[in-house]
Design an enzyme around this catalytic site. Structure first.
Site, mmCIF file in Angstrom:
data_model
loop_
_atom_site.group_PDB
_atom_site.id
_atom_site.type_symbol
_atom_site.label_atom_id
_atom_site.label_comp_id
_atom_site.label_asym_id
_atom_site.label_seq_id
_atom_site.Cartn_x
_atom_site.Cartn_y
_atom_site.Cartn_z
ATOM 1 C CG HIS A 164 -7.691 8.411 0.246
ATOM 2 N ND1 HIS A 164 -6.385 8.338 -0.213
ATOM 3 C CD2 HIS A 164 -8.119 7.137 0.365
ATOM 4 C CE1 HIS A 164 -6.051 7.072 -0.379
ATOM 5 N NE2 HIS A 164 -7.084 6.320 -0.041
ATOM 6 C CG ASP B 110 0.685 18.814 22.077
ATOM 7 O OD1 ASP B 110 -0.540 18.877 22.282
ATOM 8 O OD2 ASP B 110 1.463 18.152 22.794
ATOM 9 C CE LYS C 137 -1.294 4.923 -1.688
ATOM 10 N NZ LYS C 137 -1.962 4.438 -0.474
ATOM 11 C CG HIS D 84 -2.058 0.918 1.192
ATOM 12 N ND1 HIS D 84 -2.285 1.865 2.170
ATOM 13 C CD2 HIS D 84 -3.064 1.087 0.289
ATOM 14 C CE1 HIS D 84 -3.355 2.567 1.880
ATOM 15 N NE2 HIS D 84 -3.859 2.117 0.752
ATOM 16 C CE LYS E 58 -4.331 6.648 2.977
ATOM 17 N NZ LYS E 58 -5.660 6.213 3.032
ATOM 18 C CG ASP F 249 18.626 12.364 -9.857
ATOM 19 O OD1 ASP F 249 18.618 11.264 -10.447
ATOM 20 O OD2 ASP F 249 18.516 13.453 -10.442
#
Length: 492
Positions: free
Chosen positions: A410, A417, A233, A231, A412, A238
């Site tokens: 979507h 604080d 991404k 899952h 996450k 470089d």
């Protein structure tokens, strides 16, 4: 001698006595679940599925519920691919200890989160970084494409969903162009998440110099392992710049008035030493996908960023099916327990572990303001109703729950604080905590966190406040349905 088969007699026999082998199968499967020593709630959930959905429940358990293949397969791979990674880590451990002193002066007791990640061999802290928050696809993809277009040595891309739509084809064309210019291009996509990268596009990669590998191919002989998905991404260019977060490669993440649904998501761009850790993780996943090995520890891949004298503190929590420690969940729990003033959480799916839920309740009951933002309408009815059922106790104990109405949220993200932020692919559910390959960046940067708080405030403005009174006014049928969905939560 008549050896003909009397199918009528066989059918009568089967019709009368079929329940005996079926009962034995059910007893055998339930006994297997019990001796696997799962979490009790997960055990009960699977037994309910098997009892309530005859035959289909057994098939679902076989393909998606068994842990023994995970233990035998993924732990073996993790051990093999991480050995060199850990050896190099130990070489720099004395430098890491000095960094903790600097971090503690910045964030006080929250330094324990970075110490936890280092001790569990998830990630050392990196103190020389520049970070930038990217809101939605319309902010991410221009920077994403610009980074690829400027690549000089290598491009490493690892994605759950890679759609060959408008933005996807634009990225594919750019990757092929860069590979033909001599830039090393390595791509791995999850086979379940990116089924549309079919033979046509794979042939395009093959005919160019792009190296492409499918992560955990879904085949008939590997269906039992199809439950474990990559899952993550990640884009690395470089060894200088990286992108992580919740935004997949797809047009639906771009709000350009061409999509029916507004898609709210968050990504993070990183420049600095933290890119090296992502580079090493990509290398490990690339080897797991059977990609040709490359010398990741050479200077072209792992670099010292002297130009970044001071800046954001960045670490990472990684999860995988073979990991012995659920570092993403536990680092979040630790940060929550150390919070002093306010916790802001955004998640598309809220099916927390008992430990995570308890941490939120303890924080709320100790005077910390806790706000949770999730979709009003989810992309899965069962998951959405289960998520809502988990908020009842939280609302009773003072947690403010907001349901996003502008579209589908979507992102996450978590902010603690003004000191710590989590941005990544980790949903607050059992799948992200224990089953999938996931990552979340753990960041201290005042400007970044300030921007995240502004985004949260805007998202909250586009949400309705769900209260315990409103929940009690929900129809009895819906509340009952939510409770049933909650029973299945451990296996969703």
């Amino acid at each position: 001698m008549d050896l003909g088969i009397n199918w009528i007699e066989i059918w009568v026999l089967v019709k009368e006595w079929y329940w005996i082998p079926l009962t034995l199968i059910y007893i055998s499967v339930i006994f297997t679940i019990l001796i696997e020593n799962k979490n009790p709630t997960k055990t009960i959930a699977w037994i309910l599925v098997i009892i309530l959905i005859p035959l289909l429940g057994i098939l679902l358990y076989y393909f998606f519920g068994q842990d023994f293949k995970k233990d035998l397969y993924f732990k073996k791979i993790d051990k093999k691919t991480s050995a060199e990674f850990i050896r190099n880590w130990k070489k720099i451990n004395h430098l890491i200890e000095k960094d903790f002193e600097k971090i503690e002066t910045l964030i006080g007791s929250q330094v324990k989160v970075f110490k936890y990640l280092n001790h569990t061999l998830s990630s050392p802290p990196f103190i020389h970084n520049h970070v930038r928050l990217l809101r939605n696809g319309e902010e991410k993809f221009p920077e994403f494409l610009a980074a690829i277009q400027q690549a000089k040595h290598h491009i490493h891309l690892e994605y759950y969903i890679f759609e060959p739509d408008h933005i996807g084809l634009k990225i594919i064309d750019t990757l092929i162009k860069k590979s033909n210019e001599g830039v090393e291009v390595r791509i791995t996509t999850d086979d379940f998440g990116s089924p549309k990268l079919n033979k046509r596009y794979r042939e395009l990669f093959k005919n160019s110099k792009v190296q492409y590998q499918t992560f955990l191919p879904v085949r008939f002989n590997s269906l039992a392992n199809s439950n474990f998905r990559n899952h993550r991404k990640i884009l690395i260019v470089d060894g200088e710049i990286a992108f992580v977060g919740g935004i997949n490669i797809s047009d639906k993440y771009i709000n350009n008035n061409q999509n029916a649904l507004y898609w709210r998501d968050t990504s993070l761009m990183i420049k600095g030493d933290a890119v090296n850790l992502l580079q090493l993780r990509f290398w490990m996943d690339w080897k797991m996908a059977d990609g040709d090995d490359f010398n990741v520890f050479g200077y072209d891949y792992v670099k010292i960023h002297d130009e970044v004298k001071k800046g954001a503190v960045v670490g990472f929590a990684f999860t995988s099916p073979g990991a012995s420690v659920p570092s993403a969940m536990e680092s979040m729990i630790l940060a929550i327990t150390l919070a002093k003033r306010k916790i802001r959480i955004t998640t598309p799916y809220f099916i927390p572990s008992d430990e995570f839920k308890s941490a939120l309740l303890i924080a709320a009951n100790s005077g910390v303001e806790v706000e949770l933002l999730m979709p009003k309408v989810g992309d899965s009815l069962i998951v959405q109703e289960a998520s809502l059922s988990f908020t009842k106790r939280l609302m009773e104990d003072g947690v403010k729950v907001y349901l996003y109405e502008k579209g589908f949220v979507h992102a996450k993200t978590i902010t603690i604080d003004d000191d710590l932020a989590f941005i990544g692919t980790v949903n607050l559910d059992n799948r992200s905590f224990f089953i999938n390959f996931e990552l979340t960046a753990v960041v201290h940067d005042k400007i970044l966190i300030s921007n995240m708080i502004k985004d949260f405030d805007e998202d909250r403005f586009n949400s309705m406040l769900m209260t315990i009174e409103k929940w009690k006014n929900v129809s009895m049928f819906r509340r009952a349905f939510a409770s049933i969905c909650r029973l299945l939560a451990p296996i969703l």
